[in-house]
Write an enzyme that holds these catalytic residues in place. Structure first.
Site, short mmCIF file in Angstrom:
data_model
loop_
_atom_site.label_atom_id
_atom_site.label_comp_id
_atom_site.label_asym_id
_atom_site.label_seq_id
_atom_site.Cartn_x
_atom_site.Cartn_y
_atom_site.Cartn_z
N ASP A 7 77.18 25.65 -1.32
CA ASP A 7 78.30 25.17 -0.48
C ASP A 7 78.25 23.67 -0.21
OD1 ASP A 7 79.07 27.84 -0.27
OD2 ASP A 7 77.85 28.15 1.53
N LEU A 30 78.18 35.73 -6.26
CA LEU A 30 77.14 35.64 -5.22
C LEU A 30 75.80 35.13 -5.70
CD1 LEU A 30 77.95 38.87 -3.19
CD2 LEU A 30 78.64 36.52 -2.74
N GLU A 59 93.07 32.91 1.12
CA GLU A 59 92.42 32.64 -0.18
C GLU A 59 93.38 32.95 -1.31
OE1 GLU A 59 88.37 34.06 -0.79
OE2 GLU A 59 88.23 34.49 1.33
N HIS A 80 85.12 29.12 -0.55
CA HIS A 80 84.25 29.59 0.52
C HIS A 80 85.14 30.09 1.65
CE1 HIS A 80 80.61 29.71 2.94
NE2 HIS A 80 81.32 29.19 3.93
N ASN A 100 84.50 26.50 -6.49
CA ASN A 100 84.21 27.69 -5.68
C ASN A 100 85.17 27.76 -4.50
OD1 ASN A 100 82.68 29.98 -4.76
ND2 ASN A 100 81.72 28.65 -3.23
C1 GRF Z 1 86.06 36.27 -0.74
O1 GRF Z 1 86.18 36.15 0.65
C2 GRF Z 1 85.37 35.03 -1.29
O2 GRF Z 1 85.74 33.85 -0.69
C3 GRF Z 1 83.97 35.37 -0.93
O3 GRF Z 1 83.82 36.73 -1.24
C4 GRF Z 1 85.08 37.36 -1.11
C5 GRF Z 1 85.35 37.97 -2.43
O4 GRF Z 1 86.48 38.73 -2.47
N1 GRF Z 1 83.02 34.44 -1.38
P1 GRF Z 1 87.06 39.21 -3.85
O5 GRF Z 1 85.92 39.75 -4.72
O6 GRF Z 1 87.78 38.08 -4.50
O7 GRF Z 1 87.98 40.35 -3.46
#
Ligand code: GRF
Length: 192
Positions: free
Chosen positions: A149, A89, A178, A108, A106
Site C-alpha cells: 500500500d 492478496l 470500487e 485499496h 492496485n
Molecule cells: C475489494 O474490496 C478489494 O479492494 C479488496 O478485496 C476486495 C475484493 O473484492 N482488496 P472482489 O474479489 O473484487 O470481489
C-alpha cells in the site's frame, strides 16, 4: 495508423467482483483487451468469471514465486501493458514490481496512507475504520511498488461513514464505489 490495443492482466485472489466490473466496462472496446486473469488460488471465484468471459487464466505455481524471473516471463510472454490487482492478496516479489514499475495498479478499500500496510486488507480495513469511528472511508487506487500500500496514489474517493454502520455495511458501500471507479480510472491511466 491504427493504435495498438492495450493488453491488461488482472491478478485476483477472491470472488473477483472488481475483475467483473473491469471486464464489463471494457467489453466492447477495441483499444483495450483483458487478455489474462491470474490467481494464486485454484479455488478463486474469479476463475469462473474468466471462463464465462472466455478469458485465459493462469494459476501461479510455487516456482513462479520462488524465482520472480519466472513470474516476469509469464507476464512478458503475453506482452502485457498493465497489471491490475483486484483483490490480490499475495505480496508481489520486489523484482517483479521493479520490472513493471508504473505498470502495476492496485485498489485499496480505504483511504491511504492511514488505513493501510501489512495485514490491512479486506474486512480488516473496514473494522479498523469502524473501531476508530473515522468520519469517512473510501478507496485509493495507486501504483504498486515493493511495499504494501505504498506506491504513488492515482485516485481517491471518500464516502461518509454512517454512525450506525457495522464493518459489513461499510464494506458493501466501499465495494460499490470500487466497481464504479476502478474501471474508469484504469481507462484514464491507459490513455496517458
Ligand atoms: C475489494 O474490496 C478489494 O479492494 C479488496 O478485496 C476486495 C475484493 O473484492 N482488496 P472482489 O474479489 O473484487 O470481489
Amino acid at each position: 495508423m491504427k493504435k495498438k490495443t492495450k493488453r491488461i492482466a488482472i491478478f485476483a485472489s477472491g470472488g473477483g467482483s472488481n475483475a467483473e466490473a473491469i471486464l464489463q466496462y471494457f467489453d466492447q472496446r477495441q483499444d483495450v483487451a483483458i487478455v489474462l486473469i491470474c490467481t494464486n488460488k485454484s479455488t478463486a471465484g474469479v476463475l469462473d468469471r474468466a471462463e464465462r468471459h472466455g478469458i485465459a487464466t493462469h494459476i501461479f505455481s510455487k516456482a513462479e514465486y520462488t524465482s520472480s524471473q519466472a513470474l516476469i516471463e509469464t507476464i512478458e510472454a503475453q506482452a502485457i501493458d498493465l497489471v491490475v490487482l483486484a483483490g490480490y492478496l499475495k505480496l508481489i516479489p520486489a523484482d517483479f514490481t521493479r520490472h513493471f514499475s508504473k505498470r502495476i495498479i492496485n485498489i485499496h478499500p480505504g483511504l491511504l496512507p492511514e488505513f493501510g500496510g501489512k495485514g490491512m486488507y479486506g474486512m480488516h480495513v473496514h473494522e479498523a475504520v469502524i473501531a476508530q469511528q473515522a468520519p469517512c472511508s473510501g478507496i485509493t487506487i495507486h501504483y504498486v511498488d515493493d511495499e504494501y500500500d505504498h506506491g504513488a496514489t492515482i485516485f481517491q474517493h471518500a464516502i461518509p461513514v454512517q454512525s450506525d454502520w457495522a464493518a459489513k455495511d461499510l464494506a458493501k458501500a466501499v465495494l460499490a464505489v470500487e466497481h464504479a471507479w476502478y474501471p474508469r480510472v484504469l481507462d484514464g491511466v491507459l490513455k496517458t
